[in-house]
Design an enzyme around this catalytic site. Structure first.
Site, short mmCIF file in Angstrom:
data_model
loop_
_atom_site.label_atom_id
_atom_site.label_comp_id
_atom_site.label_asym_id
_atom_site.label_seq_id
_atom_site.Cartn_x
_atom_site.Cartn_y
_atom_site.Cartn_z
N LYS A 1 2.51 13.83 0.82
CA LYS A 1 1.38 14.68 1.18
C LYS A 1 1.80 15.97 1.89
O LYS A 1 1.08 16.97 1.86
CB LYS A 1 0.40 13.90 2.07
CG LYS A 1 -0.35 12.79 1.38
CD LYS A 1 -1.47 13.32 0.50
CE LYS A 1 -2.39 12.20 0.05
NZ LYS A 1 -3.52 12.73 -0.75
N GLU B 1 -3.44 2.24 -9.63
CA GLU B 1 -4.46 2.06 -8.60
C GLU B 1 -4.45 0.63 -8.08
O GLU B 1 -4.01 -0.29 -8.78
CB GLU B 1 -5.85 2.32 -9.18
CG GLU B 1 -6.09 3.70 -9.73
CD GLU B 1 -7.49 3.84 -10.28
OE1 GLU B 1 -8.29 4.60 -9.69
OE2 GLU B 1 -7.80 3.20 -11.31
N ASP C 1 -11.45 3.32 -9.83
CA ASP C 1 -12.39 4.37 -10.23
C ASP C 1 -11.78 5.35 -11.22
O ASP C 1 -12.47 5.83 -12.13
CB ASP C 1 -12.88 5.13 -8.99
CG ASP C 1 -11.76 5.81 -8.24
OD1 ASP C 1 -11.67 7.05 -8.28
OD2 ASP C 1 -10.95 5.10 -7.62
#
Length: 335
Positions: free
Chosen positions: A69, A220, A226
Site C-alpha cells: 500500500k 479473495e 464480491d
C-alpha cells in the site's frame, strides 16, 4: 482511454474516462523511487517441489509500512499541489492503507487524517498513530467509511486518498508487479490478493506490458467474493462486511476504476477459506521464515490449492503485507 459505465459509483473527482495506463505505472516508479523499497523476490526449493512449479514470491511484507500500500499512497501524495499538501489529506482504511498514507504524509510533510474502524488490528492502529496519522474511529457495521471520508474532506478542505479507486494509487500499486517481471522475466501465472482491486488492477497494467501471456489470478477470502460476483454479472456487486481473518480484504465492493480495469483484463478470481490462509501463513513462516498477515497469504493459499495444474510452470505470488500482531499470529498458527 475507455468510458466507464454511467451507473457505477463515483470516481472521487477523477474524469470517468481517465483510467491509468502502464505509462502511469512507469511514472509512478520514478516518483516513488526515493522513498519505496524495491522488495525482494524469493524462492523456496521445498515449495517448488511441493507445487511442481517454479514459484517466485514478490515479498511486499518487506515494503515500508509493511505492505504494498505504501507504493500507491506515496505516488498519490507526491502528485498533490502545494496547496493540497498544506491543507492535508484524509484516507479510510482498516490498516495497511492507513499506515501507508500516514507514513507517506510524514515523509512529504502533509497532515493526514485517517478514518479507521473501531475493530482495526491494534498493531495497525498503533503504527498509523506512530507515523503521525490522526485517527477518526467508526463502526464498520453501522457507519459508511466512504461517507465519513467525503464529509471530512468537504468540511476541512482535505484531499481524499481512497485505498484503491484512485488512478494514482492504482498506478503506484502496479510498480510491485513491474519489479517482479523485471527481475523474474515473463511468467505463466501470477496470484494476487484481491480486496478493492487496486493491487490486481495495477498488476494487470504491468502484466499486459511486460508479460502479456501471464494468466492473472485474483484471490479473495471465501466470505467476501464480491469481485468474483461483479465480474461474472458485469456490474459492481455490493456485499456486507465479510467475516474473515483477512482484514485487508474486508472490502464490500470494487471501485469504478478497478472494476473497469479488471473487466478488461479478465483475471480468474479464486477464493480461499480462513483455514487455508492459516495453513499458508504457517507454510511461509515454517519454510521461508516469512511473517505474513492473512490477507498477504491469499495468493499463496490459492496457489497451494491449484498446485497440481501448474506443474512445470513459472508462477509468481505477491505476498501483499506482513502487518499482523505477533500474539494474533501465534494464536492463529496454534489453532
Amino acid at each position: 482511454m475507455r468510458d466507464l459505465p454511467t451507473h457505477e459509483p463515483p470516481t472521487h473527482g477523477l474524469p470517468a474516462h481517465d483510467l491509468p495506463t502502464y505509462e502511469d505505472v512507469l511514472a509512478a516508479a520514478e516518483r516513488i523511487a526515493p522513498h519505496a523499497h524495491r522488495t525482494p523476490v524469493l524462492r523456496s526449493r521445498l515449495i517448488d517441489e511441493q507445487t511442481g512449479a517454479r514459484v517466485l514470491f514478490k515479498c511486499e511484507n518487506f515494503q515500508r509500512a509493511g505492505a504494498f500500500k505504501f507504493r500507491g499512497a506515496c505516488n498519490a501524495l507526491a502528485r498533490l499541489s502545494p496547496a493540497q499538501r498544506r491543507a492535508g489529506v484524509v484516507a479510510y482504511s482498516s490498516g495497511n492503507h492507513a499506515q501507508a498514507v500516514a507514513l507517506a504524509a510524514g515523509l512529504l510533510g502533509v497532515p493526514a487524517t485517517i478514518v479507521m474502524p473501531h475493530d482495526a488490528p491494534a498493531v495497525k492502529r498503533a503504527a498509523t498513530e506512530a507515523y503521525g496519522g490522526r485517527i477518526v474511529a467508526y463502526d464498520r457495521d453501522t457507519e459508511d467509511r466512504e461517507e465519513i471520508g467525503r464529509a471530512l474532506a468537504a468540511e476541512r478542505g482535505l484531499t481524499l486518498i481512497p485505498p484503491y479507486d484512485h488512478a494514482d494509487v492504482i498506478a503506484g500499486q502496479g510498480t510491485a508487479a513491474k519489479e517482479l517481471f523485471e527481475e523474474a522475466g515473463e511468467l505463466d501465472a501470477l496470484f494476487v490478493p484481491l480486496g478493492g482491486g487496486g493491487l490486481l488492477s495495477g498488476t494487470a497494467l504491468s502484466a499486459a506490458a511486460l508479460s502479456p501471456g501471464c494468466r492473472l489470478y485474483g484471490v479473495e477470502p471465501e466470505a467476501g467474493d464480491d469481485a468474483r460476483q461483479s465480474l461474472r454479472e458485469g456490474r459492481i456487486v455490493r456485499i456486507g462486511t465479510p467475516r474473515t481473518i483477512a482484514d485487508g480484504a474486508q472490502t464490500r465492493h470494487l471501485g469504478a476504476l478497478t472494476f473497469a480495469i479488471l473487466r478488461s483484463a479478465a483475471p480468474e478470481v479464486l477464493t480461499v477459506t480462513d483455514a487455508g490462509l492459516v495453513e499458508a501463513m504457517a507454510a511461509l513462516a515454517g519454510v521461508m521464515k516469512i511473517v505474513a498477515e492473512p490477507t498477504g497469504c491469499l495468493g499463496f493459499a490459492a496457489l497451494r490449492g491449484a498446485a497440481g495444474s501448474l506443474r512445470g510452470q513459472r508462477v509468481g505470488v505477491i505476498v501483499s503485507g506482513g502487518n499482523v500482531d505477533l500474539g494474533r499470529f501465534a494464536t492463529l498458527l496454534g489453532s
